[in-house]
Scaffold this motif. Structure first.
Motif, PDB file in Angstrom:
ATOM      1  N   SER A 118       0.834  -1.214   0.000  1.00  0.00           N
ATOM      2  CA  SER A 118       0.000   0.000   0.000  1.00  0.00           C
ATOM      3  C   SER A 118       0.863   1.257   0.000  1.00  0.00           C
ATOM      4  CB  SER A 118      -0.925  -0.001   1.221  1.00  0.00           C
ATOM      5  OG  SER A 118      -1.864  -1.044   1.141  1.00  0.00           O
ATOM      6  N   ALA A 119       1.970   1.223   0.760  1.00  0.00           N
ATOM      7  CA  ALA A 119       2.878   2.374   0.784  1.00  0.00           C
ATOM      8  C   ALA A 119       3.496   2.592  -0.586  1.00  0.00           C
ATOM      9  CB  ALA A 119       3.960   2.154   1.838  1.00  0.00           C
ATOM     10  N   GLN A 120       3.876   1.503  -1.238  1.00  0.00           N
ATOM     11  CA  GLN A 120       4.444   1.641  -2.586  1.00  0.00           C
ATOM     12  C   GLN A 120       3.406   2.208  -3.558  1.00  0.00           C
ATOM     13  OE1 GLN A 120       5.191  -1.659  -5.443  1.00  0.00           O
ATOM     14  NE2 GLN A 120       7.358  -1.214  -5.044  1.00  0.00           N
ATOM     15  N   GLU A 121       2.191   1.707  -3.486  1.00  0.00           N
ATOM     16  CA  GLU A 121       1.137   2.187  -4.384  1.00  0.00           C
ATOM     17  C   GLU A 121       0.849   3.667  -4.156  1.00  0.00           C
ATOM     18  OE1 GLU A 121      -2.066  -0.469  -3.612  1.00  0.00           O
ATOM     19  OE2 GLU A 121      -1.051  -2.202  -4.520  1.00  0.00           O
ATOM     20  N   ALA A 122       0.893   4.112  -2.901  1.00  0.00           N
ATOM     21  CA  ALA A 122       0.665   5.531  -2.605  1.00  0.00           C
ATOM     22  C   ALA A 122       1.752   6.390  -3.237  1.00  0.00           C
ATOM     23  CB  ALA A 122       0.626   5.746  -1.096  1.00  0.00           C
ATOM     24  N   ALA A 123       2.986   5.901  -3.220  1.00  0.00           N
ATOM     25  CA  ALA A 123       4.086   6.645  -3.837  1.00  0.00           C
ATOM     26  C   ALA A 123       3.959   6.655  -5.357  1.00  0.00           C
ATOM     27  CB  ALA A 123       5.422   6.027  -3.414  1.00  0.00           C
ATOM     28  N   LEU A 124       3.704   5.493  -5.937  1.00  0.00           N
ATOM     29  CA  LEU A 124       3.611   5.398  -7.394  1.00  0.00           C
ATOM     30  C   LEU A 124       2.483   6.270  -7.940  1.00  0.00           C
ATOM     31  CD1 LEU A 124       4.076   1.529  -7.870  1.00  0.00           C
ATOM     32  CD2 LEU A 124       5.787   3.323  -8.231  1.00  0.00           C
ATOM     33  N   ALA A 125       1.400   6.374  -7.177  1.00  0.00           N
ATOM     34  CA  ALA A 125       0.232   7.106  -7.651  1.00  0.00           C
ATOM     35  C   ALA A 125       0.493   8.590  -7.843  1.00  0.00           C
ATOM     36  CB  ALA A 125      -0.928   6.909  -6.674  1.00  0.00           C
ATOM     37  N   MET A 126       1.485   9.138  -7.159  1.00  0.00           N
ATOM     38  CA  MET A 126       1.723  10.580  -7.265  1.00  0.00           C
ATOM     39  C   MET A 126       2.978  10.933  -8.046  1.00  0.00           C
ATOM     40  SD  MET A 126       3.122  11.699  -3.496  1.00  0.00           S
ATOM     41  CE  MET A 126       3.130  13.396  -4.036  1.00  0.00           C
ATOM     42  N   MET A 127       3.698   9.933  -8.527  1.00  0.00           N
ATOM     43  CA  MET A 127       4.961  10.210  -9.205  1.00  0.00           C
ATOM     44  C   MET A 127       4.722  10.667 -10.640  1.00  0.00           C
ATOM     45  SD  MET A 127       7.304   7.054  -7.743  1.00  0.00           S
ATOM     46  CE  MET A 127       8.836   7.634  -8.465  1.00  0.00           C
ATOM     47  N   VAL A 182       7.018  16.652  -9.514  1.00  0.00           N
ATOM     48  CA  VAL A 182       6.692  16.289  -8.134  1.00  0.00           C
ATOM     49  C   VAL A 182       7.971  16.233  -7.307  1.00  0.00           C
ATOM     50  CG1 VAL A 182       5.740  14.496  -6.632  1.00  0.00           C
ATOM     51  CG2 VAL A 182       4.657  14.993  -8.834  1.00  0.00           C
ATOM     52  N   PRO A 183       8.028  16.908  -6.157  1.00  0.00           N
ATOM     53  CA  PRO A 183       9.220  16.836  -5.302  1.00  0.00           C
ATOM     54  C   PRO A 183       9.462  15.420  -4.782  1.00  0.00           C
ATOM     55  CG  PRO A 183       7.850  18.722  -4.712  1.00  0.00           C
ATOM     56  CD  PRO A 183       7.040  17.885  -5.652  1.00  0.00           C
ATOM     57  N   CYS A 184      10.712  14.995  -4.804  1.00  0.00           N
ATOM     58  CA  CYS A 184      11.061  13.668  -4.314  1.00  0.00           C
ATOM     59  C   CYS A 184      10.672  13.494  -2.846  1.00  0.00           C
ATOM     60  CB  CYS A 184      12.551  13.424  -4.497  1.00  0.00           C
ATOM     61  SG  CYS A 184      13.070  13.222  -6.218  1.00  0.00           S
ATOM     62  N   ALA A 185      10.832  14.541  -2.054  1.00  0.00           N
ATOM     63  CA  ALA A 185      10.494  14.450  -0.632  1.00  0.00           C
ATOM     64  C   ALA A 185       9.004  14.191  -0.438  1.00  0.00           C
ATOM     65  CB  ALA A 185      10.910  15.730   0.089  1.00  0.00           C
ATOM     66  N   ASP A 186       8.159  14.706  -1.336  1.00  0.00           N
ATOM     67  CA  ASP A 186       6.719  14.483  -1.230  1.00  0.00           C
ATOM     68  C   ASP A 186       6.361  13.033  -1.512  1.00  0.00           C
ATOM     69  OD1 ASP A 186       6.510  17.133  -0.634  1.00  0.00           O
ATOM     70  OD2 ASP A 186       5.445  17.711  -2.459  1.00  0.00           O
ATOM     71  N   SER A 227      16.039  17.605  -2.093  1.00  0.00           N
ATOM     72  CA  SER A 227      15.517  18.837  -2.694  1.00  0.00           C
ATOM     73  C   SER A 227      15.264  18.655  -4.186  1.00  0.00           C
ATOM     74  CB  SER A 227      16.513  19.981  -2.482  1.00  0.00           C
ATOM     75  OG  SER A 227      17.767  19.664  -3.080  1.00  0.00           O
ATOM     76  N   GLN A 228      15.407  17.417  -4.674  1.00  0.00           N
ATOM     77  CA  GLN A 228      15.263  17.151  -6.099  1.00  0.00           C
ATOM     78  C   GLN A 228      13.799  17.059  -6.512  1.00  0.00           C
ATOM     79  OE1 GLN A 228      17.909  13.687  -5.703  1.00  0.00           O
ATOM     80  NE2 GLN A 228      19.123  14.540  -7.369  1.00  0.00           N
ATOM     81  N   ILE A 229      13.560  17.360  -7.776  1.00  0.00           N
ATOM     82  CA  ILE A 229      12.232  17.317  -8.363  1.00  0.00           C
ATOM     83  C   ILE A 229      12.237  16.249  -9.453  1.00  0.00           C
ATOM     84  CG2 ILE A 229      10.423  18.633  -9.536  1.00  0.00           C
ATOM     85  CD1 ILE A 229      11.061  19.723  -6.774  1.00  0.00           C
ATOM     86  N   LEU A 230      11.223  15.398  -9.489  1.00  0.00           N
ATOM     87  CA  LEU A 230      11.140  14.388 -10.528  1.00  0.00           C
ATOM     88  C   LEU A 230      11.007  15.046 -11.897  1.00  0.00           C
ATOM     89  CD1 LEU A 230       8.763  11.720  -8.925  1.00  0.00           C
ATOM     90  CD2 LEU A 230      11.261  11.628  -9.126  1.00  0.00           C
TER      91      LEU A 230
END
Length: 304
Positions: A207-216, A220-224, A265-268
């Motif tokens: 679920s944590a992975q899916e939450a990350a993938l969904a916003m990439m 998008v900021p890497c920290a987010d 501080s990187q941005i995708l």
């Protein structure tokens, strides 16, 4: 004009890449030779502070002429490498295809009960042999093969522990194809019925992975992205069991920019390649990590 500096062991390899009149072959005591070359190149001389030892830097500094100065110039090469070109993406696709084939082979062996008589070290060797027999140049990194409590160590070293029934099995492996690396982790249950702790933990990790993938996506900021994954763990009250960053870039090296961490501080951006590997670790019974590597595309992501 660019120079390639190396020692005599790599002269023939250097000639295949570089004009010979622009190759400096230095001796074992490389600092004097390199210092003489640097003095010909200009007064402000950049070096990679994270790659040059303090000792070597001090030797160079002592050999430079008055008026010359050494300045840290980290990140210049990384900026070129962080955005992958089409030929690099093609090489990564080949590397990850072989990685997926290895994990399919391994999962079938696990389902057939073929791991019961093996230990971690033996399995790590069999994984390396599979990669090499099927076209890999080498491992991208030392294989992590861990069973039971050993899986609670994110960088577990394979040992003599046998793959016993009713325990988790964690494998983190990658290969190098056409000079580019792959990196993937899977965790399975070795036995007929997973424990309740394992099933709950695997569900939270996925679920944590899916939450990350969904916003990439680009911009998008890497920290987010890191925050999106860890929020799943925070909501479940297990965030203290997540002990590492969420992901890292993959390319010529297994670990490179960008970094999915709370401090990044990187941005995708389009054509970045980055892992997403949440994990939860419990010393009393083991750990669960699930890793995919994704290519950032114009309108989202593609799992490699």
């Amino acid at each position: 004009d660019d120079w390639l500096a190396t020692d005599a062991r790599y002269l023939e390899a250097a000639r295949a890449l570089w004009p010979e009149n622009r190759i400096l072959v230095y001796r074992n005591a490389s600092a004097p030779d390199i210092a003489r070359l640097l003095c010909r190149c200009g007064a402000m001389l950049g070096f990679e502070g994270r790659g040059v030892s303090w000792s070597h830097g001090q030797k160079l500094k002592g050999l430079l002429r008055p008026g010359h100065c050494l300045l840290p110039a980290d990140g210049l090469v990384e900026k070129l490498r962080v955005i992958k070109e089409p030929c690099e993406i093609a090489a990564l696709e080949k590397s990850f295809l072989l990685n997926h084939q290895m994990f399919a082979w391994l999962e079938n062996r696990l389902a057939a009960g073929e791991l019961a008589s093996r230990n971690e070290k033996t399995l790590a060797w069999e994984i390396e042999k599979f990669f090499r027999d099927n076209g890999a140049q080498e491992l991208a990194f030392d294989t992590i093969a861990a069973t039971g409590k050993n899986g609670a160590r994110p960088h577990a070293i394979p040992g003599a522990r046998i793959f016993a029934a009713n325990e988790p099995v964690l494998v983190d492996a990658g290969c190098r194809v056409d000079d580019y690396c792959s990196d993937q982790t899977r965790t399975w249950w070795h036995g007929p019925e997973p424990s309740a702790d394992f099933e709950k933990t695997l569900g939270l990790v996925r679920s944590a992975q899916e939450a990350a993938l969904a916003m990439m996506a680009p911009g998008v900021p890497c920290a987010d992205v890191y925050k999106a994954a860890t929020q799943v763990f925070i909501d479940a009250g297990v965030e203290k069991a997540f002990t590492h960053g969420l992901g890292h870039g993959v390319g010529l090296q297994t670990h490179e920019a960008p970094s999915l961490s709370p401090f990044s501080s990187q941005i995708l951006a389009e054509n970045m390649v980055v892992t997403v590997e949440p994990g939860l670790y419990y010393p009393d019974w083991g750990g669960v990590r699930w890793e995919n590597t994704v290519l950032i595309e114009k309108n989202g992501i593609r799992i490699l």
